[in-house]
Motif scaffolding. Structure first.
Motif, mmCIF file in Angstrom:
data_model
loop_
_atom_site.group_PDB
_atom_site.id
_atom_site.type_symbol
_atom_site.label_atom_id
_atom_site.label_comp_id
_atom_site.label_asym_id
_atom_site.label_seq_id
_atom_site.Cartn_x
_atom_site.Cartn_y
_atom_site.Cartn_z
ATOM 1 N N MET A 1 18.169 0.408 0.413
ATOM 2 C CA MET A 1 17.595 -0.547 -0.892
ATOM 3 C C MET A 1 16.146 -0.355 -1.190
ATOM 4 S SD MET A 1 18.720 -3.504 0.676
ATOM 5 C CE MET A 1 20.472 -3.690 0.969
ATOM 6 N N LEU A 2 16.028 -0.417 -2.385
ATOM 7 C CA LEU A 2 13.660 -0.208 -2.687
ATOM 8 C C LEU A 2 13.601 -1.337 -2.905
ATOM 9 C CD1 LEU A 2 14.867 2.558 -5.117
ATOM 10 C CD2 LEU A 2 14.352 2.883 -3.141
ATOM 11 N N TRP A 3 12.335 -1.265 -2.295
ATOM 12 C CA TRP A 3 11.126 -2.239 -2.056
ATOM 13 C C TRP A 3 10.081 -2.025 -2.773
ATOM 14 C CZ3 TRP A 3 13.272 -7.217 -0.465
ATOM 15 C CH2 TRP A 3 14.413 -6.659 0.058
ATOM 16 N N ALA A 4 9.559 -3.016 -3.545
ATOM 17 C CA ALA A 4 8.164 -2.490 -4.033
ATOM 18 C C ALA A 4 6.852 -3.273 -3.376
ATOM 19 C CB ALA A 4 8.109 -2.757 -5.464
ATOM 20 N N ILE A 5 6.272 -2.615 -2.672
ATOM 21 C CA ILE A 5 4.773 -3.500 -2.174
ATOM 22 C C ILE A 5 3.835 -3.001 -2.718
ATOM 23 C CG2 ILE A 5 3.628 -3.404 0.278
ATOM 24 C CD1 ILE A 5 5.701 -2.185 1.488
ATOM 25 N N SER A 6 3.405 -4.342 -3.806
ATOM 26 C CA SER A 6 1.955 -4.889 -3.715
ATOM 27 C C SER A 6 0.880 -4.982 -2.901
ATOM 28 C CB SER A 6 2.587 -4.613 -5.407
ATOM 29 O OG SER A 6 1.163 -5.434 -6.124
ATOM 30 N N ARG A 7 0.112 -4.675 -3.132
ATOM 31 C CA ARG A 7 -1.165 -5.189 -1.768
ATOM 32 C C ARG A 7 -2.498 -4.743 -2.872
ATOM 33 N NH1 ARG A 7 -0.552 -1.187 3.064
ATOM 34 N NH2 ARG A 7 -1.282 0.055 1.697
ATOM 35 N N THR A 8 -3.143 -6.420 -2.789
ATOM 36 C CA THR A 8 -4.653 -6.437 -3.383
ATOM 37 C C THR A 8 -5.562 -6.285 -2.638
ATOM 38 O OG1 THR A 8 -3.605 -8.103 -4.256
ATOM 39 C CG2 THR A 8 -5.649 -8.255 -4.658
ATOM 40 N N ALA A 9 -6.739 -5.050 -3.110
ATOM 41 C CA ALA A 9 -7.900 -4.859 -2.636
ATOM 42 C C ALA A 9 -8.574 -5.519 -2.094
ATOM 43 C CB ALA A 9 -8.144 -3.464 -2.860
ATOM 44 N N ALA A 10 -9.279 -5.451 -0.753
ATOM 45 C CA ALA A 10 -10.286 -6.447 -0.404
ATOM 46 C C ALA A 10 -11.269 -6.105 -0.997
ATOM 47 C CB ALA A 10 -10.875 -6.576 0.822
ATOM 48 N N PRO A 11 -12.917 -6.748 -1.174
ATOM 49 C CA PRO A 11 -13.854 -7.116 -1.653
ATOM 50 C C PRO A 11 -14.431 -5.581 -1.498
ATOM 51 C CG PRO A 11 -13.757 -9.676 -1.816
ATOM 52 C CD PRO A 11 -12.284 -8.587 -1.019
ATOM 53 N N ASP A 12 -14.434 -5.379 0.198
ATOM 54 C CA ASP A 12 -15.445 -3.867 0.154
ATOM 55 C C ASP A 12 -14.480 -2.905 0.531
ATOM 56 O OD1 ASP A 12 -13.595 -5.552 2.586
ATOM 57 O OD2 ASP A 12 -14.932 -5.327 3.836
#
Length: 100
Positions: A1-12
């Motif tokens: 199965m495919l899984w998309a992992i989306s991550r949000t960058a920290a300010p630094d």
């Protein structure tokens, strides 16, 4: 199965990226048996990192989570959020990414 992992960058994220980049890249290479594609996400002008997107081929959400948790970037707190979403392979045209 495919899984998309989306991550949000920290300010630094941009300031800290260089110091952890080699460990991050080594980790991704070590996972090439499950890693379909990965890359940083950026602002429209490409000047700021806003996060990352990874697609992995594993059986369960727990395995996708373990992959993400094992990334040195994740371990060092370089992301403020993460979403893992199961996806179906629809169109597959890797040649369209040539030169990107």
């Amino acid at each position: 199965m495919l899984w998309a992992i989306s991550r949000t960058a920290a300010p630094d994220f941009a300031e800290r990226r260089t110091e952890g980049l080699q460990a991050h890249l080594d980790y991704l290479r070590s996972q090439k048996n499950i890693l379909v594609i990965s890359g940083a996400t950026t602002s429209d002008d490409g000047k700021q990192y806003v996060g990352s997107l990874l697609i992995v081929n594993v059986k369960t959400r727990a395995e996708a989570q373990a992959f993400a948790d094992g990334d040195p970037f994740t371990q060092s707190g370089m992301f403020t959020g993460m979403t893992i979403t199961r996806m179906n392979k629809g169109q597959w045209n890797p040649e369209a990414a040539d030169g990107a």
